[in-house]
Write a protein that holds these residues in place. Structure first.
Motif, PDB file in Angstrom:
ATOM      1  N   LEU A   1      37.700  41.703  46.943  1.00 34.40           N
ATOM      2  CA  LEU A   1      37.235  40.957  45.842  1.00 34.40           C
ATOM      3  C   LEU A   1      37.929  41.316  44.470  1.00 34.40           C
ATOM      4  O   LEU A   1      38.017  40.802  43.695  1.00 34.40           O
ATOM      5  CB  LEU A   1      35.867  41.152  45.714  1.00 34.40           C
ATOM      6  CG  LEU A   1      34.769  40.603  46.695  1.00 34.40           C
ATOM      7  CD1 LEU A   1      33.314  41.006  46.740  1.00 34.40           C
ATOM      8  CD2 LEU A   1      35.021  39.060  46.934  1.00 34.40           C
ATOM      9  N   LEU A   2      38.375  42.796  44.741  1.00 34.62           N
ATOM     10  CA  LEU A   2      39.122  43.343  43.450  1.00 34.62           C
ATOM     11  C   LEU A   2      40.431  42.713  43.256  1.00 34.62           C
ATOM     12  O   LEU A   2      40.663  42.192  42.127  1.00 34.62           O
ATOM     13  CB  LEU A   2      39.206  44.759  43.508  1.00 34.62           C
ATOM     14  CG  LEU A   2      39.875  45.497  42.381  1.00 34.62           C
ATOM     15  CD1 LEU A   2      38.891  45.437  41.110  1.00 34.62           C
ATOM     16  CD2 LEU A   2      40.003  46.961  42.685  1.00 34.62           C
ATOM     17  N   PHE A   3      41.262  42.443  44.220  1.00 38.76           N
ATOM     18  CA  PHE A   3      42.384  41.705  44.497  1.00 38.76           C
ATOM     19  C   PHE A   3      42.219  40.204  43.733  1.00 38.76           C
ATOM     20  O   PHE A   3      42.931  39.580  43.006  1.00 38.76           O
ATOM     21  CB  PHE A   3      42.979  41.679  45.709  1.00 38.76           C
ATOM     22  CG  PHE A   3      43.856  42.771  45.927  1.00 38.76           C
ATOM     23  CD1 PHE A   3      45.198  42.864  45.252  1.00 38.76           C
ATOM     24  CD2 PHE A   3      43.549  43.813  46.645  1.00 38.76           C
ATOM     25  CE1 PHE A   3      45.882  44.234  45.604  1.00 38.76           C
ATOM     26  CE2 PHE A   3      44.105  45.018  46.887  1.00 38.76           C
ATOM     27  CZ  PHE A   3      45.294  45.009  46.616  1.00 38.76           C
ATOM     28  N   LEU A   4      41.174  39.490  44.414  1.00 44.22           N
ATOM     29  CA  LEU A   4      40.739  38.120  43.905  1.00 44.22           C
ATOM     30  C   LEU A   4      40.584  38.033  42.584  1.00 44.22           C
ATOM     31  O   LEU A   4      40.788  36.883  41.861  1.00 44.22           O
ATOM     32  CB  LEU A   4      39.551  37.544  44.744  1.00 44.22           C
ATOM     33  CG  LEU A   4      39.993  37.433  46.114  1.00 44.22           C
ATOM     34  CD1 LEU A   4      38.817  36.801  46.834  1.00 44.22           C
ATOM     35  CD2 LEU A   4      41.113  36.705  46.503  1.00 44.22           C
ATOM     36  N   ALA A   5      39.970  39.165  42.043  1.00 46.12           N
ATOM     37  CA  ALA A   5      39.619  39.287  40.502  1.00 46.12           C
ATOM     38  C   ALA A   5      40.800  39.169  39.727  1.00 46.12           C
ATOM     39  O   ALA A   5      40.794  38.712  38.606  1.00 46.12           O
ATOM     40  CB  ALA A   5      38.873  40.255  40.071  1.00 46.12           C
ATOM     41  N   GLY A   6      41.968  39.741  40.245  1.00 46.89           N
ATOM     42  CA  GLY A   6      43.193  39.465  39.433  1.00 46.89           C
ATOM     43  C   GLY A   6      43.719  38.205  39.316  1.00 46.89           C
ATOM     44  O   GLY A   6      44.398  38.068  38.282  1.00 46.89           O
ATOM     45  N   ILE A   7      43.391  37.341  40.307  1.00 47.86           N
ATOM     46  CA  ILE A   7      43.883  35.674  39.929  1.00 47.86           C
ATOM     47  C   ILE A   7      43.020  35.213  38.631  1.00 47.86           C
ATOM     48  O   ILE A   7      43.771  34.485  38.074  1.00 47.86           O
ATOM     49  CB  ILE A   7      43.475  35.160  41.102  1.00 47.86           C
ATOM     50  CG1 ILE A   7      43.842  35.614  42.522  1.00 47.86           C
ATOM     51  CG2 ILE A   7      43.713  33.562  41.004  1.00 47.86           C
ATOM     52  CD1 ILE A   7      43.573  34.907  43.547  1.00 47.86           C
ATOM     53  N   MET A   8      42.040  35.711  38.351  1.00 51.08           N
ATOM     54  CA  MET A   8      41.270  35.046  37.386  1.00 51.08           C
ATOM     55  C   MET A   8      41.463  35.575  35.926  1.00 51.08           C
ATOM     56  O   MET A   8      41.023  35.074  34.992  1.00 51.08           O
ATOM     57  CB  MET A   8      39.559  35.291  37.582  1.00 51.08           C
ATOM     58  CG  MET A   8      39.102  34.463  38.819  1.00 51.08           C
ATOM     59  SD  MET A   8      37.494  34.889  39.090  1.00 51.08           S
ATOM     60  CE  MET A   8      37.155  36.526  39.680  1.00 51.08           C
ATOM     61  N   VAL A   9      42.243  36.692  35.741  1.00 51.38           N
ATOM     62  CA  VAL A   9      42.862  37.154  34.523  1.00 51.38           C
ATOM     63  C   VAL A   9      43.784  36.434  34.104  1.00 51.38           C
ATOM     64  O   VAL A   9      45.182  36.238  34.424  1.00 51.38           O
ATOM     65  CB  VAL A   9      43.157  38.871  34.637  1.00 51.38           C
ATOM     66  CG1 VAL A   9      43.846  39.349  33.446  1.00 51.38           C
ATOM     67  CG2 VAL A   9      42.052  39.520  35.326  1.00 51.38           C
ATOM     68  N   PRO A  10      43.615  35.706  32.749  1.00 50.70           N
ATOM     69  CA  PRO A  10      44.731  35.181  32.167  1.00 50.70           C
ATOM     70  C   PRO A  10      45.933  36.035  31.737  1.00 50.70           C
ATOM     71  O   PRO A  10      45.922  37.177  31.337  1.00 50.70           O
ATOM     72  CB  PRO A  10      44.273  34.586  30.989  1.00 50.70           C
ATOM     73  CG  PRO A  10      42.832  34.381  31.414  1.00 50.70           C
ATOM     74  CD  PRO A  10      42.404  35.990  31.966  1.00 50.70           C
ATOM     75  N   VAL A  11      47.256  35.505  31.945  1.00 49.68           N
ATOM     76  CA  VAL A  11      48.225  36.077  31.755  1.00 49.68           C
ATOM     77  C   VAL A  11      48.482  36.687  30.182  1.00 49.68           C
ATOM     78  O   VAL A  11      49.060  37.698  29.708  1.00 49.68           O
ATOM     79  CB  VAL A  11      49.668  35.395  32.090  1.00 49.68           C
ATOM     80  CG1 VAL A  11      50.994  36.266  31.935  1.00 49.68           C
ATOM     81  CG2 VAL A  11      49.655  35.270  33.786  1.00 49.68           C
ATOM     82  N   GLN A  12      48.118  35.665  29.342  1.00 51.21           N
ATOM     83  CA  GLN A  12      48.179  35.701  27.719  1.00 51.21           C
ATOM     84  C   GLN A  12      47.264  37.028  27.417  1.00 51.21           C
ATOM     85  O   GLN A  12      47.757  37.563  26.587  1.00 51.21           O
ATOM     86  CB  GLN A  12      47.684  34.542  27.291  1.00 51.21           C
ATOM     87  CG  GLN A  12      48.606  33.349  27.590  1.00 51.21           C
ATOM     88  CD  GLN A  12      48.266  32.537  28.871  1.00 51.21           C
ATOM     89  OE1 GLN A  12      47.579  33.138  29.425  1.00 51.21           O
ATOM     90  NE2 GLN A  12      48.813  31.499  29.206  1.00 51.21           N
ATOM     91  N   MET A  13      46.218  37.460  27.992  1.00 54.56           N
ATOM     92  CA  MET A  13      45.419  38.326  27.774  1.00 54.56           C
ATOM     93  C   MET A  13      46.220  39.717  27.935  1.00 54.56           C
ATOM     94  O   MET A  13      45.667  40.783  27.113  1.00 54.56           O
ATOM     95  CB  MET A  13      44.223  38.392  28.455  1.00 54.56           C
ATOM     96  CG  MET A  13      43.357  37.150  28.096  1.00 54.56           C
ATOM     97  SD  MET A  13      41.659  37.428  29.158  1.00 54.56           S
ATOM     98  CE  MET A  13      40.985  39.030  28.511  1.00 54.56           C
ATOM     99  N   ILE A  14      47.049  40.007  29.022  1.00 55.25           N
ATOM    100  CA  ILE A  14      47.504  41.345  29.419  1.00 55.25           C
ATOM    101  C   ILE A  14      49.140  41.516  28.683  1.00 55.25           C
ATOM    102  O   ILE A  14      49.418  42.703  28.704  1.00 55.25           O
ATOM    103  CB  ILE A  14      47.584  41.494  30.852  1.00 55.25           C
ATOM    104  CG1 ILE A  14      48.816  40.381  31.416  1.00 55.25           C
ATOM    105  CG2 ILE A  14      46.275  41.457  31.274  1.00 55.25           C
ATOM    106  CD1 ILE A  14      48.758  40.474  32.911  1.00 55.25           C
ATOM    107  N   LEU A  15      49.585  40.483  27.989  1.00 51.63           N
ATOM    108  CA  LEU A  15      50.957  40.625  27.424  1.00 51.63           C
ATOM    109  C   LEU A  15      51.057  41.723  26.375  1.00 51.63           C
ATOM    110  O   LEU A  15      51.831  42.452  26.294  1.00 51.63           O
ATOM    111  CB  LEU A  15      51.404  39.276  26.861  1.00 51.63           C
ATOM    112  CG  LEU A  15      51.580  38.383  27.969  1.00 51.63           C
ATOM    113  CD1 LEU A  15      52.201  36.825  27.247  1.00 51.63           C
ATOM    114  CD2 LEU A  15      52.403  38.754  28.928  1.00 51.63           C
ATOM    115  N   LEU A  16      50.059  41.635  25.294  1.00 52.12           N
ATOM    116  CA  LEU A  16      50.059  42.616  24.276  1.00 52.12           C
ATOM    117  C   LEU A  16      49.943  43.863  24.672  1.00 52.12           C
ATOM    118  O   LEU A  16      50.409  45.043  24.331  1.00 52.12           O
ATOM    119  CB  LEU A  16      49.248  42.160  23.220  1.00 52.12           C
ATOM    120  CG  LEU A  16      49.183  43.113  21.867  1.00 52.12           C
ATOM    121  CD1 LEU A  16      50.676  43.143  21.192  1.00 52.12           C
ATOM    122  CD2 LEU A  16      48.035  42.450  20.775  1.00 52.12           C
TER     123      LEU A  16
END
Length: 299
Positions: free
Chosen positions: A130-145
């Motif tokens: 489930l922790l790995f699946l949660a990574g799919i729901m994280v938008p890429v734009q949120m982690i760029l900065l």
């Protein structure tokens, strides 16, 4: 004395059934399907043909001739200009150095994680999945900065390491989910028989599990390859050196003075990019089709 005359019975020929009306009805019934497939082929193939023809045109032909016209001269000058003047060869090398190491890590780690989460039995594997699946729901734009700040403090912004690390982190969740699904379709009796024969967990993975999901690995690798190769946002964010630009970022630089676009070399560079990935897909098409249906039926 009367004699009976034997009369030979007259055999009436069976009526011939004409199949022409049935074929005509079948043709009319399938006519909308044929029209739809033809229109779909035109929509898909025509842009590729137009792109390839445009790679042989000069700048004057782009500005004055109709867009459906054929090139006046079939010359490779635009391709030479794209590689020599536009630096397309360097962009391709940078993309290869960033994509293929990332792809190898994604496939290797994702396949091993899918095997561990689906085949091996250990406490807590459900929450980890489930922790790995949660990574799919994280938008890429949120982690760029946040990632850019970390890479800048570690002095990695002048290298290709930010791209490799980010590609692996983004590609792992989907790869783990897909490989766990494919391993779920493999019968457990196969692994149990190999365990009884004395195979350890590493032998189960390399000699038993990995060959059974080989087509699925090709499918996942091709899906991830297209995502990484066509990436523009991550490359533009983390690469600040002109000598490290990938091919997608490099295509933005085929402009002249005051923002004018040099269409011939740009079309040639896009043709090399598109046709290269298209040929790769056509070469691995059968393995991809087998991999897409590998996890649909269990047993």
């Amino acid at each position: 004395m009367t004699t009976d005359t034997l009369r030979t019975p007259q055999l009436t020929p069976a009526p011939t059934v004409t199949r022409r009306p049935r074929r005509a009805r079948r043709t009319l019934r399938n006519l909308p399907v044929h029209i739809g497939v033809t229109l779909l082929l035109i929509v898909v193939v025509y842009p590729l043909v137009w792109l390839l023809l445009g790679s042989f045109k000069t700048q004057n032909e782009f500005l004055s001739a109709p867009f459906w016209s054929l090139p006046q001269q079939w010359s490779l000058d635009n391709y030479v200009e794209a590689f020599v003047g536009g630096g397309l060869g360097g962009y391709i090398v940078n993309s290869v150095l960033a994509v293929f190491p990332s792809l190898a890590l994604i496939v290797l780690l994702g396949t091993a994680a899918g095997f561990a989460l689906e085949v091996m039995v250990w406490k807590g594997r459900g929450p980890v999945l489930l922790l790995f699946l949660a990574g799919i729901m994280v938008p890429v734009q949120m982690i760029l900065l946040p990632l850019f700040t970390i890479y800048f403090n570690l002095d990695l912004t002048g290298t290709l390491w930010p791209l490799i690390i980010t590609y692996v982190a983004i590609g792992m969740p989907l790869t783990v989910f897909m490989m766990a699904t494919y391993f779920r379709a493999v019968p457990r009796e196969v692994f149990e028989a190999a365990t009884i024969d004395g195979a350890n967990v590493y032998r189960l993975f390399w000699s038993v599990g990995l060959p059974l999901v080989r087509n699925a690995v090709f499918t996942v690798a091709l899906v991830q390859f297209f995502f990484l190769w066509n990436d523009l946002l991550i490359s533009m964010t983390f690469v600040n050196s002109p000598g490290l630009r990938t091919i997608q970022v490099g295509l933005l630089n085929f402009t002249g003075s005051y923002g004018s676009v040099d269409y011939g070399p740009m079309f040639a560079a896009i043709s090399v990019n598109v046709l290269g990935t298209l040929l790769l897909y056509l070469f691995l098409n059968q393995k991809v089709m087998k991999g897409l249906t590998a996890g649909s039926v269990k047993g």
